[in-house]
Design a protein around this motif. Structure first.
Motif, PDB file in Angstrom:
ATOM      1  N   LEU A 185       3.157   6.541  -8.881  1.00 39.47           N
ATOM      2  CA  LEU A 185       4.205   6.338  -9.883  1.00 39.47           C
ATOM      3  C   LEU A 185       5.478   7.099  -9.526  1.00 39.47           C
ATOM      4  O   LEU A 185       6.590   6.603  -9.742  1.00 39.47           O
ATOM      5  N   THR A 186       5.326   8.283  -8.962  1.00 39.38           N
ATOM      6  CA  THR A 186       6.495   9.053  -8.509  1.00 39.38           C
ATOM      7  C   THR A 186       7.202   8.317  -7.379  1.00 39.38           C
ATOM      8  O   THR A 186       8.439   8.217  -7.354  1.00 39.38           O
ATOM      9  N   HIS A 187       6.415   7.787  -6.442  1.00 42.69           N
ATOM     10  CA  HIS A 187       6.964   7.016  -5.320  1.00 42.69           C
ATOM     11  C   HIS A 187       7.749   5.805  -5.822  1.00 42.69           C
ATOM     12  O   HIS A 187       8.829   5.481  -5.295  1.00 42.69           O
ATOM     13  N   LEU A 188       7.240   5.151  -6.857  1.00 45.14           N
ATOM     14  CA  LEU A 188       7.891   3.952  -7.407  1.00 45.14           C
ATOM     15  C   LEU A 188       9.013   4.282  -8.388  1.00 45.14           C
ATOM     16  O   LEU A 188       9.709   3.385  -8.844  1.00 45.14           O
ATOM     17  N   LYS A 189       9.146   5.588  -8.692  1.00 43.74           N
ATOM     18  CA  LYS A 189      10.105   6.060  -9.698  1.00 43.74           C
ATOM     19  C   LYS A 189       9.771   5.501 -11.088  1.00 43.74           C
ATOM     20  O   LYS A 189      10.660   5.204 -11.886  1.00 43.74           O
ATOM     21  N   THR A 212       0.847  -1.198   0.000  1.00 37.02           N
ATOM     22  CA  THR A 212       0.000   0.000   0.000  1.00 37.02           C
ATOM     23  C   THR A 212       0.875   1.238   0.000  1.00 37.02           C
ATOM     24  O   THR A 212       2.004   1.226   0.492  1.00 37.02           O
ATOM     25  N   PHE A 213       0.324   2.304  -0.557  1.00 37.31           N
ATOM     26  CA  PHE A 213       1.011   3.592  -0.586  1.00 37.31           C
ATOM     27  C   PHE A 213      -0.009   4.656  -0.211  1.00 37.31           C
ATOM     28  O   PHE A 213      -1.163   4.604  -0.641  1.00 37.31           O
ATOM     29  N   SER A 214       0.434   5.633   0.584  1.00 39.17           N
ATOM     30  CA  SER A 214      -0.456   6.701   1.033  1.00 39.17           C
ATOM     31  C   SER A 214      -0.124   8.006   0.312  1.00 39.17           C
ATOM     32  O   SER A 214       0.866   8.665   0.646  1.00 39.17           O
ATOM     33  N   PRO A 215      -0.944   8.394  -0.690  1.00 35.81           N
ATOM     34  CA  PRO A 215      -0.673   9.632  -1.417  1.00 35.81           C
ATOM     35  C   PRO A 215      -1.045  10.887  -0.633  1.00 35.81           C
ATOM     36  O   PRO A 215      -0.584  11.976  -0.940  1.00 35.81           O
TER      37      PRO A 215
END
Length: 258
Positions: free
Chosen positions: A82-86, A3-6
Motif C-alpha cells: 500500500l505504501t508502494h502504491l501510495k 508483482t511487488f517485492s516487499p
C-alpha cells in the motif's frame, strides 16, 4: 499481472481495477484462497471504487516461502504494498476470514490510513486447538479432497460450480506443505483486548450457519470494537462472499454510505 517485492525473495501478486479516481477499496482474502475468490465483488464495486486485490504470501501467485511465516508477515507485506502504491489514506478495507484478522491488525497499527472496514467471518483469537484441527484435516486428505472440502464446509447452500472453482484456486497454486505453513501462520493470534482502542467504523458480518468461524467469534469482535455494527446473515455459511454475494455487497456498500 503486477508483482511487488516487499523484501528479498518475496513477490506479492496484485491487480488494480475499477474507477481510477474513485475511493480506494482493498480486498483481503482468506486462508488457502487467493484474490480470485472475489468472484462476485468487482462487478458490483468497480463503478464505485478503485479496487486492489492481492495474493497473500504463501497463497495464489505470490511467493511460497519454504520457511515459516506469520500474520506479522502478512500485515508487513500489505503495508509495504500500500505504501508502494501510495494508498495510505481514506481506505475501505474488506477482509474475509484470515483477511479480516489482517484488516484488524492493519487498522490497529495504521488507523490514519483507514476510513471504514468490513470484517467478515473472522476471529480476534485463534486457539491452538483450532490450528491443530485444521492441520489435521490438511494432513489426512489428498489436496484435491481437502480443497473441495473448503466449500463443503463453507458454502450454504452448497453449489457445485462454485465449489469446483474454489478448489481449483487452491490446487492450481498450493501444495499440501504450502497449506500447512499457511495454517501455522495464525498460531498464537490474539488481538481481542487491543480492539477496544480501534476507533475505525467497522461492519462485522457473519453467516448464521458458519461452522468455521461461528457467530460467537464475530460477536466477540463486535463486543470489543467500540464503533462496530454486527450483522448476522441468516442463511449464509462461512463463505459469505460467495454463497450470498449480492447480500454481502449490498450490506458493505450500505454501511459505507452511512
Amino acid at each position: 499481472m503486477d508483482t511487488f517485492s516487499p523484501e528479498k525473495n518475496i513477490e506479492i501478486y496484485y491487480q488494480i481495477s475499477g474507477l481510477s479516481d474513485g475511493p480506494k477499496l482493498v480486498l483481503i482474502h482468506g486462508l488457502f484462497l487467493n484474490s480470485d475468490c472475489w468472484k462476485f465483488q468487482p462487478q458490483f464495486f468497480e463503478d464505485k471504487f478503485q479496487i486492489l486485490r492481492f495474493d497473500l504470501r504463501g497463497h495464489g501467485r505470490s511467493t511460497k516461502p519454504k520457511n515459516q511465516f506469520t500474520i506479522r508477515n502478512y500485515v508487513n507485506d500489505m503495508h509495504a504494498l500500500l505504501t508502494h502504491l501510495k494508498w495510505t489514506d481514506n481506505l475501505y478495507l474488506v477482509g474475509h476470514s484470515l483477511g479480516g484478522m489482517i484488516a484488524l491488525v492493519y487498522g490497529l497499527e495504521n488507523p490514519s490510513h483507514v476510513k471504514k472496514m468490513v470484517v467478515a467471518d473472522s476471529f480476534c483469537f485463534i486457539s491452538q486447538e483450532a490450528i491443530t484441527d485444521v492441520l489435521g484435516r490438511v494432513n489426512s486428505s489428498k489436496l484435491e479432497k481437502f480443497a473441495l472440502g473448503i466449500s463443503v464446509r463453507g458454502l450454504m447452500p452448497y453449489n457445485e460450480e462454485v465449489a469446483e472453482f474454489l478448489a481449483k484456486t487452491v490446487t492450481d497454486h498450493m501444495t499440501k506443505k504450502d497449506c500447512l505453513r499457511a495454517t501455522a501462520a495464525s498460531a498464537g493470534f490474539n488481538i481481542c483486548e487491543h480492539l477496544k482502542s480501534l476507533k475505525i467504523p467497522t461492519l462485522v458480518l457473519v453467516g448464521k450457519r458458519d461452522i468455521t468461524t461461528p457467530v460467537w467469534a464475530s460477536e466477540m469482535i463486535h463486543e470489543w470494537l467500540p464503533q462496530s455494527e454486527l450483522i448476522i446473515m441468516p442463511d449464509a455459511g462461512h463463505l459469505t462472499i460467495l454463497d450470498h454475494p449480492n447480500e454481502f455487497n449490498e450490506l458493505a456498500y450500505s454501511f459505507w454510505q452511512k
